[in-house]
Design a protein around this motif. Structure first.
Motif, PDB file in Angstrom:
ATOM      1  N   ILE A 270      29.284 -13.976  44.598  1.00 17.43           N
ATOM      2  CA  ILE A 270      30.467 -13.785  44.866  1.00 17.43           C
ATOM      3  C   ILE A 270      31.407 -15.053  44.635  1.00 17.43           C
ATOM      4  CG2 ILE A 270      32.272 -13.163  46.721  1.00 17.43           C
ATOM      5  CD1 ILE A 270      29.679 -12.062  48.413  1.00 17.43           C
ATOM      6  N   ALA A 271      32.448 -14.621  43.881  1.00 22.55           N
ATOM      7  CA  ALA A 271      33.526 -15.637  43.575  1.00 22.55           C
ATOM      8  C   ALA A 271      34.970 -14.981  44.150  1.00 22.55           C
ATOM      9  CB  ALA A 271      33.591 -15.622  42.021  1.00 22.55           C
ATOM     10  N   LEU A 272      35.747 -15.975  44.770  1.00 22.63           N
ATOM     11  CA  LEU A 272      36.924 -15.467  45.341  1.00 22.63           C
ATOM     12  C   LEU A 272      37.947 -16.217  44.991  1.00 22.63           C
ATOM     13  CD1 LEU A 272      35.798 -14.744  49.135  1.00 22.63           C
ATOM     14  CD2 LEU A 272      35.772 -13.113  47.361  1.00 22.63           C
ATOM     15  N   SER A 273      39.091 -15.768  44.682  1.00 22.52           N
ATOM     16  CA  SER A 273      40.455 -16.695  44.552  1.00 22.52           C
ATOM     17  C   SER A 273      41.503 -15.910  45.069  1.00 22.52           C
ATOM     18  CB  SER A 273      40.767 -16.747  42.921  1.00 22.52           C
ATOM     19  OG  SER A 273      41.629 -17.367  42.373  1.00 22.52           O
ATOM     20  N   ARG A 292      23.657  -9.321  41.022  1.00 23.97           N
ATOM     21  CA  ARG A 292      25.002  -8.450  41.474  1.00 23.97           C
ATOM     22  C   ARG A 292      25.956  -9.255  41.641  1.00 23.97           C
ATOM     23  NH1 ARG A 292      22.843  -3.622  42.565  1.00 23.97           N
ATOM     24  NH2 ARG A 292      20.665  -3.317  43.238  1.00 23.97           N
ATOM     25  N   ARG A 293      27.143  -9.121  40.759  1.00 28.08           N
ATOM     26  CA  ARG A 293      28.203 -10.072  40.775  1.00 28.08           C
ATOM     27  C   ARG A 293      29.446  -9.360  41.253  1.00 28.08           C
ATOM     28  NH1 ARG A 293      26.047 -14.886  39.178  1.00 28.08           N
ATOM     29  NH2 ARG A 293      28.110 -15.585  38.504  1.00 28.08           N
ATOM     30  N   VAL A 294      30.304 -10.288  42.194  1.00 28.99           N
ATOM     31  CA  VAL A 294      31.368  -9.679  42.755  1.00 28.99           C
ATOM     32  C   VAL A 294      32.642 -10.873  42.428  1.00 28.99           C
ATOM     33  CG1 VAL A 294      32.587  -9.132  44.978  1.00 28.99           C
ATOM     34  CG2 VAL A 294      30.214  -8.478  44.618  1.00 28.99           C
ATOM     35  N   ASP A 295      33.572 -10.349  41.924  1.00 26.66           N
ATOM     36  CA  ASP A 295      34.580 -11.340  41.536  1.00 26.66           C
ATOM     37  C   ASP A 295      35.936 -10.486  41.901  1.00 26.66           C
ATOM     38  OD1 ASP A 295      36.691 -13.011  40.254  1.00 26.66           O
ATOM     39  OD2 ASP A 295      35.673 -13.222  38.446  1.00 26.66           O
ATOM     40  N   LEU A 296      36.648 -11.455  42.979  1.00 26.19           N
ATOM     41  CA  LEU A 296      37.771 -10.868  43.776  1.00 26.19           C
ATOM     42  C   LEU A 296      38.964 -11.762  43.472  1.00 26.19           C
ATOM     43  CD1 LEU A 296      36.174  -9.405  47.058  1.00 26.19           C
ATOM     44  CD2 LEU A 296      36.323  -8.135  44.815  1.00 26.19           C
ATOM     45  N   ARG A 297      40.159 -11.341  43.110  1.00 26.14           N
ATOM     46  CA  ARG A 297      41.329 -12.436  42.707  1.00 26.14           C
ATOM     47  C   ARG A 297      42.740 -11.540  43.145  1.00 26.14           C
ATOM     48  NH1 ARG A 297      39.563 -16.510  39.260  1.00 26.14           N
ATOM     49  NH2 ARG A 297      37.518 -16.111  38.449  1.00 26.14           N
ATOM     50  N   THR A 298      43.267 -12.524  44.063  1.00 26.63           N
ATOM     51  CA  THR A 298      44.618 -11.916  44.189  1.00 26.63           C
ATOM     52  C   THR A 298      45.747 -13.216  44.233  1.00 26.63           C
ATOM     53  OG1 THR A 298      46.077 -10.897  45.920  1.00 26.63           O
ATOM     54  CG2 THR A 298      44.150 -12.348  46.870  1.00 26.63           C
ATOM     55  N   ARG A 299      47.094 -12.843  43.596  1.00 24.08           N
ATOM     56  CA  ARG A 299      47.936 -14.100  43.479  1.00 24.08           C
ATOM     57  C   ARG A 299      48.610 -14.285  44.876  1.00 24.08           C
ATOM     58  NH1 ARG A 299      48.903 -11.376  38.612  1.00 24.08           N
ATOM     59  NH2 ARG A 299      50.790 -10.730  39.491  1.00 24.08           N
ATOM     60  N   ASP A 300      48.861 -13.047  45.699  1.00 28.05           N
ATOM     61  CA  ASP A 300      49.621 -13.178  46.642  1.00 28.05           C
ATOM     62  C   ASP A 300      49.088 -12.257  48.045  1.00 28.05           C
ATOM     63  OD1 ASP A 300      51.522 -13.482  48.758  1.00 28.05           O
ATOM     64  OD2 ASP A 300      53.217 -12.564  47.455  1.00 28.05           O
ATOM     65  N   GLY A 301      48.223 -12.849  48.548  1.00 27.01           N
ATOM     66  CA  GLY A 301      47.391 -12.022  49.607  1.00 27.01           C
ATOM     67  C   GLY A 301      46.051 -12.866  49.985  1.00 27.01           C
ATOM     68  N   ASP A 302      45.445 -11.944  50.951  1.00 27.56           N
ATOM     69  CA  ASP A 302      44.054 -12.785  51.557  1.00 27.56           C
ATOM     70  C   ASP A 302      42.939 -11.624  51.049  1.00 27.56           C
ATOM     71  OD1 ASP A 302      43.304 -11.050  53.916  1.00 27.56           O
ATOM     72  OD2 ASP A 302      45.598 -11.361  53.887  1.00 27.56           O
TER      73      ASP A 302
END
Length: 308
Positions: A270-273, A292-302
């Protein structure tokens, strides 16, 4: 090419207002029913200002009922029925407008054999299709589209100004809405692509690969089983509750939070930004070596990742 003639016609005409001279103004209506010629294997409808309903059945032959409506004698629509090879092409046009009264159009109710390829292009009107198992192409400039109980069809469905709702099974499904929501409910597909310019996206069911995006609106995946999942929204939150362990998840939000619920019992890389908070529940097993890859990114949020 050959032009068909109606085998049965029933007309109901009523005039509510009186126009100038010998032009009557009001509401006029005419119903006509007919069957396609033997050997017809496809259907194409070009509609303007009327509703289109298509129902599949296990009966042979194509049966059409069309309803003409107009406001005055000068703008009565002309309905055309032409065989182009093995395809029946239906279309209509309206006469010129008189005194500002513009109510004119043709609605269609069609029954087709289940495997019939169907194409509908509507400038202004709702489209409803049910039980189709052939190739399905539905387009509406202004009007909602609902395709239910699809059965193995390749579906391409687009509404410029209106919602799109799909249920059933499709080898591939390409769904688009300009201004309106897109809902794929309990859909089974090998490949699903969804685009909404201004509206929410909701998906449930079983999809091998899904590519989902919206400009302004939320994306909600509630009860979805997907192997490969790509999700993007420019302005809106993303909520994903996955029913089976995914092979790959990539989710990006411009403005909005991301909520992901993963099936327990598997490990995930899991990678988070995020500009806001980032939280992975300890019950979610992390392993950077996992396939099993998980990549989650948001510029304005949690971002929050929890077990299902």
């Amino acid at each position: 090419m050959r032009t068909l003639t109606a085998t049965a016609a029933a007309a109901v005409t009523a005039a509510a207002l009186a126009g100038c001279g010998n032009v009557s103004v009001g509401r006029h209506q005419q119903d006509r029913s007919y069957s396609a010629p033997a050997g017809t294997a496809g259907l194409r409808i070009t509609a303007h200002g009327g509703r289109v309903e298509i129902t599949a059945s296990d009966s042979p032959g194509i049966r059409i009922t069309e309803r003409l409506r107009w406001s005055n004698e000068k703008n009565k629509p002309k309905a055309r029925h032409v065989s182009e090879g093995s395809t029946l092409a239906l279309s209509s046009s309206c006469g010129r407008n008189v005194m500002g009264f513009a109510a004119c159009g043709v609605s269609y109710r069609v029954q087709v054999p289940r495997g019939t390829p169907v194409q509908v292009d509507s400038g202004d009107g709702a489209i409803e299709a049910s039980g189709l198992a052939g190739t399905v192409r539905l387009r509406s400039g202004s009007g909602a589209i609902r395709a239910t109980d699809l059965r193995g069809a390749t579906a391409s469905i687009s509404a410029g100004d209106g919602s799109v709702r799909v249920t059933g099974r499709a080898a591939t499904a390409d769904l688009h809405a300009g201004t309106g929501s897109v809902t794929a409910e309990n859909l089974t597909a090998d490949r699903l692509k969804v685009r909404a310019s201004d509206g929410r996206v909701e998906v449930s069911g079983r999809v091998a690969a899904a590519d989902l995006g919206t400009g302004t609106g939320s994306i909600s995946l509630d009860g979805l089983a997907a192997d490969r999942l790509t999700v993007r929204t420019d302005d809106g939150g993303i909520t994903m509750r996955l029913d089976s362990p995914p092979a790959n998840v990539r989710a990006t939000a411009g403005t909005g939070s991301i909520r992901l619920r993963l099936p327990a019992g598997e490990s995930y890389a899991i990678a988070l930004s995020a500009q806001g908070g980032k939280r992975i529940d300890p019950a979610v097993h992390q392993d950077s070596r996992s396939a099993r890859r998980v990549d989650l990114r948001t510029r304005d949020g949690d971002i929050t990742v929890t077990p299902k």
